[in-house]
Design a protein around this motif. Structure first.
Motif, PDB file in Angstrom:
ATOM      1  N   ALA A 105       8.242  -4.042   7.853  1.00 49.59           N
ATOM      2  CA  ALA A 105       7.548  -4.826   6.832  1.00 49.59           C
ATOM      3  C   ALA A 105       7.644  -6.309   7.138  1.00 49.59           C
ATOM      4  O   ALA A 105       6.660  -7.060   7.024  1.00 49.59           O
ATOM      5  N   ARG A 106       8.831  -6.740   7.560  1.00 46.89           N
ATOM      6  CA  ARG A 106       9.029  -8.159   7.899  1.00 46.89           C
ATOM      7  C   ARG A 106       8.139  -8.547   9.084  1.00 46.89           C
ATOM      8  O   ARG A 106       7.533  -9.623   9.096  1.00 46.89           O
ATOM      9  N   ARG A 107       8.047  -7.680  10.074  1.00 42.53           N
ATOM     10  CA  ARG A 107       7.261  -7.981  11.277  1.00 42.53           C
ATOM     11  C   ARG A 107       5.772  -8.081  10.957  1.00 42.53           C
ATOM     12  O   ARG A 107       5.061  -8.894  11.561  1.00 42.53           O
TER      13      ARG A 107
ATOM     14  N   GLY B 161       5.186  -6.555   2.044  1.00 42.56           N
ATOM     15  CA  GLY B 161       6.345  -6.171   1.252  1.00 42.56           C
ATOM     16  C   GLY B 161       6.902  -4.827   1.673  1.00 42.56           C
ATOM     17  O   GLY B 161       6.190  -3.994   2.251  1.00 42.56           O
ATOM     18  N   GLN B 162       8.195  -4.605   1.355  1.00 38.67           N
ATOM     19  CA  GLN B 162       8.817  -3.346   1.729  1.00 38.67           C
ATOM     20  C   GLN B 162       8.160  -2.169   1.010  1.00 38.67           C
ATOM     21  O   GLN B 162       8.001  -1.088   1.581  1.00 38.67           O
TER      22      GLN B 162
ATOM     23  N   SER C 214       4.776   2.661   1.270  1.00 41.09           N
ATOM     24  CA  SER C 214       3.546   3.363   0.916  1.00 41.09           C
ATOM     25  C   SER C 214       2.759   3.763   2.158  1.00 41.09           C
ATOM     26  O   SER C 214       2.197   4.864   2.244  1.00 41.09           O
ATOM     27  N   THR C 215       2.736   2.861   3.159  1.00 44.00           N
ATOM     28  CA  THR C 215       2.050   3.170   4.425  1.00 44.00           C
ATOM     29  C   THR C 215       2.726   4.332   5.133  1.00 44.00           C
ATOM     30  O   THR C 215       2.053   5.213   5.695  1.00 44.00           O
ATOM     31  N   LEU C 216       4.057   4.345   5.118  1.00 42.33           N
ATOM     32  CA  LEU C 216       4.779   5.455   5.737  1.00 42.33           C
ATOM     33  C   LEU C 216       4.449   6.765   5.024  1.00 42.33           C
ATOM     34  O   LEU C 216       4.285   7.808   5.675  1.00 42.33           O
ATOM     35  N   SER C 217       4.306   6.722   3.713  1.00 42.78           N
ATOM     36  CA  SER C 217       3.932   7.927   2.961  1.00 42.78           C
ATOM     37  C   SER C 217       2.546   8.400   3.365  1.00 42.78           C
ATOM     38  O   SER C 217       2.291   9.610   3.496  1.00 42.78           O
ATOM     39  N   ARG C 218       1.619   7.462   3.579  1.00 45.85           N
ATOM     40  CA  ARG C 218       0.271   7.825   4.029  1.00 45.85           C
ATOM     41  C   ARG C 218       0.323   8.496   5.404  1.00 45.85           C
ATOM     42  O   ARG C 218      -0.377   9.485   5.662  1.00 45.85           O
TER      43      ARG C 218
END
Length: 311
Positions: free
Chosen positions: A27-29, A33-34, A39-43
Motif C-alpha cells: 500500500a505504501r509503495r 491506504g491499507q 480490498s484489492t487483495l480480496s478482489r
C-alpha cells in the motif's frame, strides 16, 4: 475466470504484492491506504479462487499459483508499458542509469573492474552496484532487484525459459605458490602437489568447482587451510602452501601477491562464466549496452601462460 473483472491496476497491485509480500508495504509503495490494498487483495483472491498470500507465523508467503503467475504478469506489464511509451533508447555518454550486478569477487576482477575503469569516459553518468551472488539470484532477477548476474555455467541448469544467458569467458586453472617457495621450481609434479600443504578455497559455504573436480579425480591434498575464493591468492605469500586458482584471477594479482604460477599436473576442466538476465529485458537498449560491453571486455582478456608441468 471472468476477464471482465481484470483491469490493469489489479495486475499492478498483484505485481507489487508479490514483490513486497506485505499488504502494508504494498500500500505504501502504491501510495494507497491499507484498507484499499486489503480490498484489492480480496478482489484478487476472488478472481483467482486462491488465497494469493498466506500467513505463516508473522510472515506472508505467496501460494504456488500466485508464484507461478509472477513472471507472466510482470512480463505482460513490461510489454504493455513499452506499447504506451516511445521506443526506448540509451546513450551511454549522456544518459543516467544505475545497474545492479551480482558477481563473485573473482568474476568482478575479471570483467567488472575493467568496466569500472572505462565508465568515467564512456558512460560518466552510469552507476554500477556490485553484489555477491545469492542462492536466490533468479528470484532477484525476476523481481528486478538485480539487472544481471554472472555465475558459473553449472548454475545455468536452474535457468528457466523466463531468463536468457550468454557465455562470457572460459578460464583455465593454474597452480599458485609463493614466488620464493624453495620447494617448487618451474614445474610441479602431482606427487609434489599432494605433498605440499594445501590452501583450499570455498564459495560461501560451498566448495568451489575446482575442489569438486579434485575430489572427483581422487587427488589427495594436505588440507591445512580453507578460505574464501577471492582472498586465497593473497594468503600464499611467505608460506609453503599450494593452491589452485583461475588464471584470470592469478594473472591479475600475481605481481602484487608475489606468486609463481604453474601448469596443473592434473587434467582440470576450465571454469566457464555466463551472464544471466531476465528475458523481458533482452531488448532493452541499456541492458543490451551493458551486456555488449561485458562481452567485449571478456573477449579481449588473455591469460598469461604458466610455467610448465614437471615430469
Amino acid at each position: 475466470m471472468d476477464f471482465r473483472q481484470v483491469d490493469l491496476n489489479l495486475l499492478v497491485a498483484f505485481d507489487v504484492l508479490m514483490s513486497e509480500q506485505n499488504v502494508t508495504a504494498a500500500a505504501r509503495r502504491l501510495s494507497v491506504g491499507q484498507s484499499a490494498m486489503s480490498s484489492t487483495l480480496s478482489r484478487l483472491r476472488a478472481l483467482l479462487d486462491d488465497p494469493v498470500l498466506e500467513r505463516r507465523g508473522r510472515t506472508m508467503f505467496p501460494t504456488p499459483l500466485a508464484q507461478s503467475l509472477v513472471g507472466p504478469v510482470r512480463e505482460a506489464l513490461t510489454k504493455f508499458n513499452s506499447v504506451l511509451t516511445e521506443p526506448p533508447s540509451f546513450e551511454p555518454a549522456r544518459d543516467n542509469r544505475s545497474f545492479t550486478v551480482m558477481a563473485s569477487d573473482y568474476a568482478s576482477m575479471a570483467v567488472l573492474q575493467p568496466l569500472l575503469v572505462a565508465l568515467p569516459t564512456e558512460a560518466p553518468h552510469v552507476e554500477l552496484r556490485i553484489q555477491p551472488v545469492s542462492a536466490s539470484f533468479l528470484d532477484d532477477l525476476t523481481a528486478d532487484n538485480v539487472d544481471l548476474t554472472i555465475v558459473p555455467l553449472a548454475a545455468a541448469d536452474t535457468i528457466t525459459d523466463l531468463f536468457e544467458y550468454q557465455t562470457l569467458y572460459t578460464d583455465p586453472y593454474v597452480i599458485a605458490v609463493d614466488a620464493d617457495n624453495p620447494l617448487v621450481s618451474d614445474g610441479i609434479t602431482l606427487e609434489q602437489f599432494s605433498s605440499l600443504p594445501y590452501l583450499a578455497s570455498n564459495d560461501g559455504n560451498a566448495p568451489t568447482l575446482v575442489e569438486t573436480q579434485l575430489d572427483r579425480l581422487g587427488i589427495p591434498r594436505r588440507l591445512d587451510v580453507t578460505t574464501g575464493f577471492g582472498i586465497a591468492p593473497f594468503l600464499l605469500r611467505d608460506t609453503p602452501f599450494v593452491s589452485v586458482i583461475p588464471a584470470s584471477l592469478a594473472s591479475t594479482v600475481a605481481e602484487g601477491a608475489r606468486l609463481k604460477l604453474l601448469t596443473p599436473p592434473m587434467p582440470l576442466e576450465p571454469i566457464t562464466e555466463v551472464m544471466v538476465w531476465a528475458g523481458r529485458n533482452h531488448d532493452d537498449p541499456s541492458h543490451r549496452w551493458l551486456r555488449e560491453r561485458l562481452a567485449d571486455i571478456a573477449s579481449q582478456r588473455t591469460w598469461p601462460g604458466a610455467a610448465g608441468t614437471a615430469r
